[in-house]
Design a protein around this motif. Structure first.
Motif, PDB file in Angstrom:
ATOM      1  N   ASP A   5      27.603 -12.472  14.569  1.00  0.00           N
ATOM      2  CA  ASP A   5      27.831 -10.939  14.380  1.00  0.00           C
ATOM      3  C   ASP A   5      26.521 -10.563  15.156  1.00  0.00           C
ATOM      4  N   LYS A   6      25.441 -11.150  15.010  1.00  0.00           N
ATOM      5  CA  LYS A   6      24.202 -10.871  15.627  1.00  0.00           C
ATOM      6  C   LYS A   6      24.352 -10.870  17.104  1.00  0.00           C
ATOM      7  N   VAL A   7      24.882 -11.882  17.817  1.00  0.00           N
ATOM      8  CA  VAL A   7      25.163 -11.931  19.275  1.00  0.00           C
ATOM      9  C   VAL A   7      26.062 -10.883  19.650  1.00  0.00           C
ATOM     10  N   LEU A   8      27.153 -10.678  18.936  1.00  0.00           N
ATOM     11  CA  LEU A   8      28.128  -9.630  19.414  1.00  0.00           C
ATOM     12  C   LEU A   8      27.150  -8.116  19.617  1.00  0.00           C
ATOM     13  N   LYS A   9      26.458  -7.806  18.561  1.00  0.00           N
ATOM     14  CA  LYS A   9      25.685  -6.823  18.409  1.00  0.00           C
ATOM     15  C   LYS A   9      24.600  -6.517  19.688  1.00  0.00           C
ATOM     16  N   ASP A  10      23.899  -7.704  19.704  1.00  0.00           N
ATOM     17  CA  ASP A  10      23.202  -7.798  21.093  1.00  0.00           C
ATOM     18  C   ASP A  10      23.744  -7.398  22.456  1.00  0.00           C
ATOM     19  N   ILE A  11      24.837  -8.150  22.472  1.00  0.00           N
ATOM     20  CA  ILE A  11      25.827  -7.898  23.766  1.00  0.00           C
ATOM     21  C   ILE A  11      26.022  -6.463  23.930  1.00  0.00           C
ATOM     22  N   GLU A  26      35.036 -22.737  15.999  1.00  0.00           N
ATOM     23  CA  GLU A  26      36.006 -21.296  15.376  1.00  0.00           C
ATOM     24  C   GLU A  26      36.175 -20.846  16.854  1.00  0.00           C
ATOM     25  N   GLN A  27      37.336 -20.892  17.264  1.00  0.00           N
ATOM     26  CA  GLN A  27      37.941 -20.668  18.644  1.00  0.00           C
ATOM     27  C   GLN A  27      37.954 -19.197  18.772  1.00  0.00           C
ATOM     28  N   VAL A  28      38.241 -18.548  17.622  1.00  0.00           N
ATOM     29  CA  VAL A  28      38.519 -17.152  17.607  1.00  0.00           C
ATOM     30  C   VAL A  28      37.248 -16.288  17.820  1.00  0.00           C
ATOM     31  N   ASN A  29      36.251 -16.773  17.291  1.00  0.00           N
ATOM     32  CA  ASN A  29      34.974 -16.062  17.440  1.00  0.00           C
ATOM     33  C   ASN A  29      34.300 -16.487  18.902  1.00  0.00           C
ATOM     34  N   ALA A  30      34.470 -17.624  19.533  1.00  0.00           N
ATOM     35  CA  ALA A  30      33.977 -17.918  20.664  1.00  0.00           C
ATOM     36  C   ALA A  30      34.647 -17.113  21.645  1.00  0.00           C
ATOM     37  N   GLU A  31      35.897 -16.904  21.576  1.00  0.00           N
ATOM     38  CA  GLU A  31      36.684 -16.035  22.452  1.00  0.00           C
ATOM     39  C   GLU A  31      36.207 -14.607  22.285  1.00  0.00           C
ATOM     40  N   LYS A  32      35.772 -14.188  21.005  1.00  0.00           N
ATOM     41  CA  LYS A  32      35.396 -12.764  20.851  1.00  0.00           C
ATOM     42  C   LYS A  32      33.950 -12.538  21.668  1.00  0.00           C
ATOM     43  N   ILE A  33      32.983 -13.683  21.664  1.00  0.00           N
ATOM     44  CA  ILE A  33      31.997 -13.578  22.340  1.00  0.00           C
ATOM     45  C   ILE A  33      32.290 -13.498  23.903  1.00  0.00           C
ATOM     46  N   THR A 113      18.647 -13.214  36.786  1.00  0.00           N
ATOM     47  CA  THR A 113      19.862 -12.251  36.961  1.00  0.00           C
ATOM     48  C   THR A 113      21.107 -12.711  36.392  1.00  0.00           C
ATOM     49  N   THR A 114      21.010 -13.867  35.844  1.00  0.00           N
ATOM     50  CA  THR A 114      22.197 -14.847  35.293  1.00  0.00           C
ATOM     51  C   THR A 114      22.206 -14.935  33.825  1.00  0.00           C
ATOM     52  N   THR A 115      23.023 -14.891  33.209  1.00  0.00           N
ATOM     53  CA  THR A 115      23.353 -15.505  31.575  1.00  0.00           C
ATOM     54  C   THR A 115      24.486 -16.383  31.834  1.00  0.00           C
ATOM     55  N   LEU A 116      23.690 -17.517  31.416  1.00  0.00           N
ATOM     56  CA  LEU A 116      24.412 -18.619  31.278  1.00  0.00           C
ATOM     57  C   LEU A 116      24.872 -18.991  29.973  1.00  0.00           C
ATOM     58  N   VAL A 117      26.144 -19.261  29.791  1.00  0.00           N
ATOM     59  CA  VAL A 117      26.535 -19.464  28.474  1.00  0.00           C
ATOM     60  C   VAL A 117      27.399 -20.729  28.217  1.00  0.00           C
ATOM     61  N   LYS A 138      15.091 -23.951  23.833  1.00  0.00           N
ATOM     62  CA  LYS A 138      15.022 -22.706  25.049  1.00  0.00           C
ATOM     63  C   LYS A 138      16.180 -21.785  24.867  1.00  0.00           C
ATOM     64  N   ALA A 139      17.296 -22.194  24.466  1.00  0.00           N
ATOM     65  CA  ALA A 139      18.491 -21.212  24.548  1.00  0.00           C
ATOM     66  C   ALA A 139      18.649 -20.480  23.107  1.00  0.00           C
ATOM     67  N   VAL A 140      19.643 -19.567  23.180  1.00  0.00           N
ATOM     68  CA  VAL A 140      19.661 -18.683  22.066  1.00  0.00           C
ATOM     69  C   VAL A 140      20.921 -19.497  21.463  1.00  0.00           C
ATOM     70  N   VAL A 141      20.758 -19.935  20.307  1.00  0.00           N
ATOM     71  CA  VAL A 141      22.013 -20.890  19.669  1.00  0.00           C
ATOM     72  C   VAL A 141      22.478 -20.085  18.490  1.00  0.00           C
ATOM     73  N   VAL A 142      24.135 -20.049  18.825  1.00  0.00           N
ATOM     74  CA  VAL A 142      24.712 -19.094  18.102  1.00  0.00           C
ATOM     75  C   VAL A 142      25.551 -20.347  17.010  1.00  0.00           C
ATOM     76  N   ASP A 143      25.390 -20.036  15.648  1.00  0.00           N
ATOM     77  CA  ASP A 143      26.322 -20.599  15.005  1.00  0.00           C
ATOM     78  C   ASP A 143      27.590 -20.197  14.897  1.00  0.00           C
ATOM     79  N   ASN A 144      28.587 -21.039  15.250  1.00  0.00           N
ATOM     80  CA  ASN A 144      30.191 -20.604  15.467  1.00  0.00           C
ATOM     81  C   ASN A 144      30.685 -21.820  14.635  1.00  0.00           C
ATOM     82  N   SER A 145      30.123 -22.208  13.444  1.00  0.00           N
ATOM     83  CA  SER A 145      30.976 -23.192  12.553  1.00  0.00           C
ATOM     84  C   SER A 145      32.131 -22.439  12.035  1.00  0.00           C
ATOM     85  N   PRO A 146      33.125 -22.988  11.333  1.00  0.00           N
ATOM     86  CA  PRO A 146      34.375 -22.377  10.954  1.00  0.00           C
ATOM     87  C   PRO A 146      33.824 -21.537   9.562  1.00  0.00           C
TER      88      PRO A 146
END
Length: 342
Positions: A5-11, A26-33, A113-117, A138-146
């Motif tokens: 939720d936090k990363v979606l709001k930031d984006i 969690e494939q659904v949330n990975a696809e949302k991002i 100028t790049t966002t690497l995901v 160094k990366a922003v780590v997003v918890d995408n566990s089920p």
């Protein structure tokens, strides 16, 4: 580590980090991002400034080179790295050679100028690896566990409400049971339910029962209950039905063994004071499966669970070592198991 939720709001607020690690299954949330990030780019720019690199097909060097490139006909780039198995302990038999030193060098000085995901659909990474340690720092780590059962329920209800639909409570329970409260599985079933309910805008118990099929694992879960309750005739009938559906006897037996192993493990951990969440993390299984197992262990003794488990191991040995009729073996198993109580 931040939430989905936090990363979606930031984006959405155009507050992008140079590097993201989306860690979890969690494939659904990975696809949302992914879709939320893509929405930041006009369609005409995507062909030139968005790259997607599957690490089982192309080298890491290609992805890093793209990330280091300047934008073309735009002011920013987006690069996705998918299935980065080299960050795990897996030994994949692929022909691609990956030099993780290139990733390490990029993390030290990312292109502004790049966002690497990095989309890592794994439960965990190999923490011993230098690249993993650097990513965690160094990366922003997003918890995408089920998601747990409560979160899956909320997501379903919120999604249906947004689309103008409702769902009967019993229908929701059946949907959760038949999808093991797995959001990815729910997402694959919802479109046909929405289509079937488009006139009434209400998903009923009858619709879910009719349109969401039961998996082999769920049928076997029912078989576990019939075995433990010594309902021999019904157990044999269900076993026969599974064979008629062309299910492999060894596969049925393996799932049965797995169910009884889980019940035994849950029962032992429960006696040692473990809560549902602790059991799920200890055994690395979905919390919903643990919840169902806990419900079952209230009604059956450990001795019964152990006897059934050992009997199924015996069936497996006979199935692998002879050409005996699987139904006869299962019938003998039920006979022996039922007589033990007597």
């Amino acid at each position: 580590m931040i939430t989905v939720d936090k990363v979606l709001k930031d984006i959405e607020n155009d507050q992008l980090a140079p590097v993201y690690l989306i860690l979890g299954e969690e494939q659904v949330n990975a696809e949302k991002i992914k879709q939320k990030l893509l929405a930041n780019f006009p369609e005409e720019e995507r062909e030139f400034n968005v790259g997607i690199y599957d690490m089982e097909d192309v080298s890491l060097a290609n992805a890093i080179a793209d990330a280091m490139s300047v934008p073309f006909f735009g002011d920013k780039r987006l690069v996705f790295i998918t299935r980065p198995y080299f960050l795990t302990g897996e030994n994949k038999k692929v022909k691609i050679e990956h030099d993780t030193n290139e990733l390490s060098a990029y993390l030290d000085d990312p292109e502004p100028t790049t966002t690497l995901v990095i989309l890592a659909p794994y439960a965990k990474l190999d923490e011993r690896k230098k690249a993993v340690k650097q990513l965690k720092q160094k990366a922003v780590v997003v918890d995408n566990s089920p998601l747990n059962e409560f979160a899956v329920r909320k997501t379903i209800l919120d999604d249906l409400k947004a689309k103008g639909y409702t769902i009967e409570p019993t229908a929701l329970e059946i949907l959760l049971q038949r999808t093991d409260a797995n959001l990815t599985m729910v997402a694959s079933e919802l479109p046909k339910l929405l289509l079937a309910a488009k006139e009434e805008k209400k998903i009923t118990e009858q619709l879910v029962t009719l349109m969401v099929s039961r998996s082999l694992e769920q049928n076997v879960f029912d078989l576990v209950d019939l075995v433990l309750r010594r309902k021999t005739a019904k157990a044999l009938e269900l076993y026969h039905d599974l064979l008629q559906q062309k299910e492999e006897p060894l596969k049925i037996n393996a799932i049965l063994e797995g169910q009884f192993r889980l019940l035994l493990q849950v029962e032992v951990l429960k006696r040692h004071g473990y809560a549902q969440g602790n059991i799920a993390s200890t055994l690395k299984v979905h919390p919903y499966r643990v919840k169902l197992a806990l419900q079952k262990t209230r009604f059956f003794k450990r001795e019964d669970l152990k006897d059934a488990y050992l009997g199924l191991i015996h069936i497996e040995e006979r199935l692998k070592g002879s050409s005996q009729d699987p139904e006869l073996l299962f019938q003998l198993f039920m006979l022996n198991f039922t007589q033990k109580r007597a």
